[in-house]
Design a protein around this motif. Sequence first.
Motif, mmCIF file in Angstrom:
data_model
loop_
_atom_site.group_PDB
_atom_site.id
_atom_site.type_symbol
_atom_site.label_atom_id
_atom_site.label_comp_id
_atom_site.label_asym_id
_atom_site.label_seq_id
_atom_site.Cartn_x
_atom_site.Cartn_y
_atom_site.Cartn_z
ATOM 1 N N MET A 46 0.843 -1.187 0.000
ATOM 2 C CA MET A 46 0.000 0.000 0.000
ATOM 3 C C MET A 46 0.880 1.240 0.000
ATOM 4 N N THR A 47 0.415 2.315 -0.583
ATOM 5 C CA THR A 47 1.200 3.540 -0.674
ATOM 6 C C THR A 47 1.205 4.260 0.665
ATOM 7 N N GLU A 48 2.159 5.144 0.817
ATOM 8 C CA GLU A 48 2.258 5.909 2.055
ATOM 9 C C GLU A 48 1.127 6.917 2.147
ATOM 10 N N ALA A 49 0.729 7.239 3.364
ATOM 11 C CA ALA A 49 -0.363 8.185 3.585
ATOM 12 C C ALA A 49 0.011 9.588 3.118
ATOM 13 N N ASN A 50 1.309 9.913 3.102
ATOM 14 C CA ASN A 50 1.733 11.251 2.693
ATOM 15 C C ASN A 50 1.538 11.476 1.193
ATOM 16 N N SER A 51 1.568 10.440 0.379
ATOM 17 C CA SER A 51 1.459 10.609 -1.061
ATOM 18 C C SER A 51 0.016 10.600 -1.548
ATOM 19 N N LEU A 52 -0.939 10.296 -0.681
ATOM 20 C CA LEU A 52 -2.345 10.261 -1.073
ATOM 21 C C LEU A 52 -2.937 11.666 -1.070
ATOM 22 N N PRO A 53 -3.726 12.013 -2.095
ATOM 23 C CA PRO A 53 -4.370 13.327 -2.090
ATOM 24 C C PRO A 53 -5.463 13.365 -1.011
ATOM 25 N N PRO A 54 -5.706 14.529 -0.425
ATOM 26 C CA PRO A 54 -6.758 14.596 0.598
ATOM 27 C C PRO A 54 -8.134 14.339 -0.009
ATOM 28 N N LEU A 55 -8.980 13.650 0.727
ATOM 29 C CA LEU A 55 -10.329 13.375 0.243
ATOM 30 C C LEU A 55 -11.169 14.641 0.353
ATOM 31 N N PRO A 56 -11.842 15.034 -0.725
ATOM 32 C CA PRO A 56 -12.655 16.257 -0.689
ATOM 33 C C PRO A 56 -13.944 16.053 0.096
ATOM 34 N N HIS B 278 -16.903 16.975 -0.986
ATOM 35 C CA HIS B 278 -17.949 16.613 -1.959
ATOM 36 C C HIS B 278 -17.251 15.959 -3.148
ATOM 37 N N LEU B 279 -17.618 14.714 -3.456
ATOM 38 C CA LEU B 279 -16.954 13.979 -4.530
ATOM 39 C C LEU B 279 -17.977 13.221 -5.350
ATOM 40 N N SER B 280 -17.765 13.187 -6.675
ATOM 41 C CA SER B 280 -18.658 12.497 -7.598
ATOM 42 C C SER B 280 -17.854 11.569 -8.496
ATOM 43 N N THR B 281 -18.444 10.438 -8.872
ATOM 44 C CA THR B 281 -17.779 9.514 -9.794
ATOM 45 C C THR B 281 -17.969 9.915 -11.247
ATOM 46 N N ASP B 282 -18.909 10.808 -11.530
ATOM 47 C CA ASP B 282 -19.199 11.245 -12.894
ATOM 48 C C ASP B 282 -18.122 12.233 -13.371
ATOM 49 N N PRO B 283 -17.374 11.902 -14.427
ATOM 50 C CA PRO B 283 -16.310 12.803 -14.892
ATOM 51 C C PRO B 283 -16.809 14.158 -15.388
ATOM 52 N N ARG B 284 -18.092 14.279 -15.742
ATOM 53 C CA ARG B 284 -18.637 15.561 -16.197
ATOM 54 C C ARG B 284 -18.991 16.489 -15.042
ATOM 55 N N SER B 285 -19.005 15.983 -13.823
ATOM 56 C CA SER B 285 -19.390 16.774 -12.657
ATOM 57 C C SER B 285 -18.253 17.708 -12.236
ATOM 58 N N PRO B 286 -18.582 18.897 -11.731
ATOM 59 C CA PRO B 286 -17.523 19.779 -11.210
ATOM 60 C C PRO B 286 -16.918 19.245 -9.917
ATOM 61 N N HIS B 287 -17.526 18.242 -9.311
ATOM 62 C CA HIS B 287 -17.030 17.664 -8.056
ATOM 63 C C HIS B 287 -16.225 16.394 -8.282
ATOM 64 N N HIS B 288 -15.853 16.122 -9.515
ATOM 65 C CA HIS B 288 -15.048 14.944 -9.850
ATOM 66 C C HIS B 288 -13.571 15.302 -9.726
ATOM 67 N N VAL B 289 -12.814 14.525 -8.940
ATOM 68 C CA VAL B 289 -11.375 14.727 -8.770
ATOM 69 C C VAL B 289 -10.684 13.434 -9.212
ATOM 70 N N ALA B 290 -10.070 13.458 -10.383
ATOM 71 C CA ALA B 290 -9.493 12.247 -10.961
ATOM 72 C C ALA B 290 -8.353 11.680 -10.119
ATOM 73 N N ALA B 291 -7.572 12.546 -9.464
ATOM 74 C CA ALA B 291 -6.437 12.073 -8.666
ATOM 75 C C ALA B 291 -6.883 11.180 -7.510
ATOM 76 N N VAL B 292 -8.057 11.420 -6.971
ATOM 77 C CA VAL B 292 -8.566 10.613 -5.866
ATOM 78 C C VAL B 292 -8.917 9.206 -6.346
ATOM 79 N N PHE B 293 -9.436 9.088 -7.562
ATOM 80 C CA PHE B 293 -9.879 7.793 -8.082
ATOM 81 C C PHE B 293 -8.729 6.908 -8.549
ATOM 82 N N GLU B 294 -7.486 7.423 -8.513
ATOM 83 C CA GLU B 294 -6.335 6.581 -8.805
ATOM 84 C C GLU B 294 -6.058 5.619 -7.660
#
Length: 82
Positions: free
Chosen positions: A1-11, A13-29
């Motif tokens: 598992m990756t280190e906690a320091n390299s993970l982006p902070p969880l927002p 408000h988050l959406s799985t829909d890529p068209r949404s303004p609340h979609h953050v692609a870095a989190v879904f990696e």
Amino acid sequence: MTEANSLPPLPDHLSTDPRSPHHVAAVFEHDIGIRFNDKERLDVEEYCISEGWIKVPAGKTVDRRGKPLLIKLKGRVEAFYR
């Protein structure tokens, strides 16, 4: 598992829909989980921690574009990395 320091902070408000303004692609990696009212949910499409709601598909119903219809459930929401 990756280190906690390299993970982006969880927002808040988050959406799985890529068209949404609340979609953050870095989190879904990374693999994330949602706990709703102390139970882990695997079908969450969108969440907001501060307002306390999640959106999940309403059965097998879809709209005219083929996207699932979503219902909003209110309760205690917690997002975490697995």
